[in-house]
Design an enzyme around this catalytic site. Structure first.
Site, short mmCIF file in Angstrom:
data_model
loop_
_atom_site.label_atom_id
_atom_site.label_comp_id
_atom_site.label_asym_id
_atom_site.label_seq_id
_atom_site.Cartn_x
_atom_site.Cartn_y
_atom_site.Cartn_z
N GLY A 9 0.84 -1.20 0.00
CA GLY A 9 0.00 0.00 0.00
C GLY A 9 0.87 1.23 0.00
O GLY A 9 2.08 1.17 0.25
N GLY A 46 2.66 3.64 1.40
CA GLY A 46 3.16 3.91 2.75
C GLY A 46 3.73 5.30 2.88
O GLY A 46 4.02 5.78 3.99
N LYS A 80 4.74 11.84 -3.51
CA LYS A 80 5.57 10.76 -2.98
C LYS A 80 6.49 11.33 -1.90
O LYS A 80 7.27 12.24 -2.19
CB LYS A 80 6.38 10.15 -4.13
CG LYS A 80 7.23 8.97 -3.76
CD LYS A 80 7.72 8.29 -5.03
CE LYS A 80 8.70 7.16 -4.71
NZ LYS A 80 9.21 6.53 -5.94
N GLY A 115 7.25 7.35 6.13
CA GLY A 115 6.36 8.00 5.16
C GLY A 115 7.04 9.10 4.37
O GLY A 115 6.39 9.78 3.57
N ARG A 153 4.22 13.11 -8.65
CA ARG A 153 4.35 12.14 -9.74
C ARG A 153 3.04 12.11 -10.53
O ARG A 153 1.96 12.18 -9.96
CB ARG A 153 4.63 10.79 -9.09
CG ARG A 153 4.58 9.62 -9.98
CD ARG A 153 5.37 8.49 -9.38
NE ARG A 153 4.57 7.66 -8.49
CZ ARG A 153 5.05 6.54 -7.92
NH1 ARG A 153 6.30 6.19 -8.10
NH2 ARG A 153 4.30 5.83 -7.15
N ASP A 200 4.33 -4.71 -7.11
CA ASP A 200 3.74 -3.40 -6.81
C ASP A 200 4.29 -2.32 -7.74
O ASP A 200 3.76 -1.21 -7.77
CB ASP A 200 3.97 -3.00 -5.34
CG ASP A 200 5.44 -2.83 -5.02
OD1 ASP A 200 6.18 -3.82 -5.16
OD2 ASP A 200 5.85 -1.72 -4.64
N ASN A 201 5.33 -2.66 -8.47
CA ASN A 201 5.91 -1.67 -9.38
C ASN A 201 5.60 -1.99 -10.84
O ASN A 201 6.29 -1.51 -11.74
CB ASN A 201 7.43 -1.59 -9.15
CG ASN A 201 7.76 -1.15 -7.74
OD1 ASN A 201 6.93 -0.50 -7.08
ND2 ASN A 201 8.93 -1.47 -7.26
N ASP A 257 7.89 3.81 -10.34
CA ASP A 257 8.70 3.57 -9.15
C ASP A 257 10.18 3.48 -9.43
O ASP A 257 10.78 2.41 -9.47
CB ASP A 257 8.20 2.32 -8.39
CG ASP A 257 7.51 2.75 -7.11
OD1 ASP A 257 7.61 3.95 -6.77
OD2 ASP A 257 6.87 1.92 -6.46
P1 AMP Z 1 8.94 0.81 -3.21
O1 AMP Z 1 10.23 0.08 -2.93
O2 AMP Z 1 9.11 2.29 -3.32
O3 AMP Z 1 8.19 0.21 -4.33
O4 AMP Z 1 8.06 0.61 -1.89
C1 AMP Z 1 7.63 -0.64 -1.42
C2 AMP Z 1 6.66 -0.45 -0.30
O5 AMP Z 1 7.29 0.17 0.82
C3 AMP Z 1 5.47 0.42 -0.62
O6 AMP Z 1 4.37 -0.07 0.09
C4 AMP Z 1 5.90 1.78 -0.11
O7 AMP Z 1 4.82 2.61 0.17
C5 AMP Z 1 6.64 1.39 1.16
N1 AMP Z 1 7.63 2.38 1.57
C6 AMP Z 1 8.80 2.68 0.97
N2 AMP Z 1 9.45 3.64 1.64
C7 AMP Z 1 8.69 3.97 2.69
C8 AMP Z 1 8.81 4.91 3.78
N3 AMP Z 1 9.87 5.71 3.91
N4 AMP Z 1 7.80 4.95 4.68
C9 AMP Z 1 6.73 4.17 4.58
N5 AMP Z 1 6.56 3.27 3.59
C10 AMP Z 1 7.52 3.17 2.66
MG MG Z 2 6.45 0.42 -5.18
#
Ligand code: AMP
Ligand code: MG
Length: 491
Positions: A94, A96, A117, A130, A180, A256-257, A266
């Protein structure tokens, strides 16, 4: 009051169709205001395409929108739910650290998600803060805009703001938020989430919504959900074929990407390859090389299989029959990929006709490039410019033998040299976002608040098929002595 008025005048035309889905698919979130937002870069050309007035967007009050401090009129203010495979393991995920501002309707009537983002914690943040750091958000800005200019489907970058607040990673960094822009943020993982945790009805609502938003033509098909699968397969096959043709390595092809729209999304540890090598991996966390350059087409196939699995209940009520039907489609994936890839390779070599031996011709070139550690982009560009730089590759007997075959092949197709040259110059960029140039731009911006290096790089990347004299240095590969380049997920 003036604040709201200025925000209102920028040309926002937001709708929130995603919120017509059951609330199972998203969470309404509170804003997490930041103390001192400062706009550090704004994409004027993209603003215009979106029907937004860049001059108004530069207004000091509008930065509050890009910082997630205030929502424009009709802002959605939601985080999307999804769950998918990260390096092969299934997790609840989700948004995050992202919030959907809404769907901007452009003057042409197109619909684009605007997403922040790095906008703070959400119910999906797990242990994360976050937030995002300035360097990685500027990196995403540069590379996504370069991809767009190269003609590769991608999310885009409208703005980056510094939050004025620190983020804590291995060191203390400046916080930042990227705006984004994407056709949507519906992912394979959105479907996996519905299939795993939702009801049949919820899965169907997501599929119907997706069809309506991205592939309305399949609604009339006898089996719209199987047709949806095929469309997404087609787009994803074509996307990964383009990555291969340009030497782009995504680095984190988790489900998720993977977008349903077929856009690259992403930008984390991604990078373009300099020296041609099939097993190139840049990401420090990809220790097994799962997402190496040469594995990308196969991984897209794997991700599409996860998509097909999540659609099974919609494809047929009898599970066995559903599997059979999905399997039959999925088996076509390598053909879809290969057709786009080979066509792209032909264009790179100036070939307008199709011959059975073309794949052999490409293979022989690749083998020689790998053997002599040729620069991927510059080798093709040299062929296009009909120049023969002095290096191991061009002086090798393998190249000379290959060149003779290639010339014969070109001669047989009956096209003028001029047409061949035109096609090749249009198919082989001179300028890609080379890692050492991206790092140089980020260092100036992050360490010294000097954005001129980045602006100059962006200008060169905006016109990648031309090589203006003042941009020549962007086409040079890094010094071999620099050692292998590493990218970090430390976003
Ligand atoms: P990503 O590697 O950017 O595709 O992120 C994978 C998952 O980790 C997604 O659910 C993101 O929302 C979550 N995520 C990545 N970085 C953070 C962060 N700094 N705080 C909270 N969630 C994160
Ligand atoms: Mg992602």
């Amino acid at each position: 009051m003036a604040k709201e008025k200025n925000i209102g005048n920028a040309g926002w035309h937001l709708e929130n169709s995603y919120k017509t889905l059951p609330s199972f698919f998203y969470s309404e979130i509170e804003l997490n205001p930041v103390s001192e937002p400062e706009l550090v870069i704004l994409n004027d050309a993209l603003a215009k395409e979106l029907g937004l007035d860049a001059d108004v967007l530069r207004n000091e009050h509008v930065v509050d929108v890009f910082a997630g401090n205030e929502m424009p009129k009709n802002g959605a203010q939601i985080a999307q739910a999804y769950a998918g495979h990260q390096f092969g393991y299934f997790n609840m995920l989700g948004d995050g650290r992202a919030l959907l501002v809404g769907e901007q309707i452009t003057p042409d009537g197109d619909r684009f998600d605007l997403q922040l983002k790095g906008s703070g914690r959400t119910p999906y943040s797990r242990q994360g803060d976050g937030r995002a750091a300035l360097g990685p958000m500027l990196r995403e800005y540069i590379i996504s805009e370069a991809m767009h200019a190269l003609g590769i489907p991608t999310s885009r970058s409208l703005a980056v703001v510094k939050t004025g607040e620190p983020v804590y990673r291995e060191t203390v960094l400046d916080g930042a938020i990227l705006t984004r822009v994407a056709a949507s943020h519906i992912r394979v993982a959105t479907f996996q989430y519905a299939a795993k945790f939702g009801s049949y009805e919820q899965l169907k609502e997501l599929a119907d919504y997706t069809i309506d938003r991205h592939y309305p033509e399949v609604a009339q098909e006898e089996n719209p959900y199987l047709a949806l699968f095929e469309k997404v397969m087609e787009r994803q096959a074509s996307l990964v074929a383009r990555w291969q043709l340009f030497g782009f390595i995504h680095g984190v092809m988790n489900t998720d990407n993977v977008t349903i729209s077929g856009e690259t999304i992403d930008y984390g540890p991604c990078a373009f390859m300099d020296t041609y090598k099939q097993d190139t991996v840049f990401s420090s966390i990809d220790t097994q090389g799962r997402y190496a350059y040469g594995n990308q087409p196969q991984i897209t196939g794997w991700n599409l299989a996860r998509f097909a699995e999540s659609l099974l209940p919609l494809i047929h009520e009898d599970p066995e029959q559903a599997v059979e039907m999905a399997q039959e489609k999925l088996e076509q994936y390598p053909n879809y990929f290969y057709a786009v890839w080979l066509q792209g390779m032909r264009a790179k070599l100036g070939l307008v006709t199709e011959e059975a031996e073309d794949s052999q011709l490409v293979k022989a070139l690749q083998e020689a490039m790998e053997k002599y550690e040729a620069d991927y982009t510059n080798t093709f560009r040299a062929l296009a410019e009909n120049s023969r730089p002095v290096n191991l590759f061009f002086s090798s007997s393998e190249f000379k033998e290959w060149e003779q075959k290639w010339h014969e092949r070109l001669g047989n197709q009956g096209t003028s040299l001029e047409d061949v040259s035109d096609l090749m110059l249009r198919s082989n960029p001179a300028i890609i976002p080379r890692n050492h140039r991206v790092e140089e731009a980020l260092e100036a911006a992050v360490e010294n608040a000097d954005y001129t290096v980045m602006q100059q790089l962006l200008e060169a990347l905006a016109d990648p098929y031309k090589l203006a004299a003042e941009h020549k240095h962007y086409a040079e590969p890094p010094d071999k002595g620099c050692g292998p380049y590493r990218t970090y997920c430390g976003t």
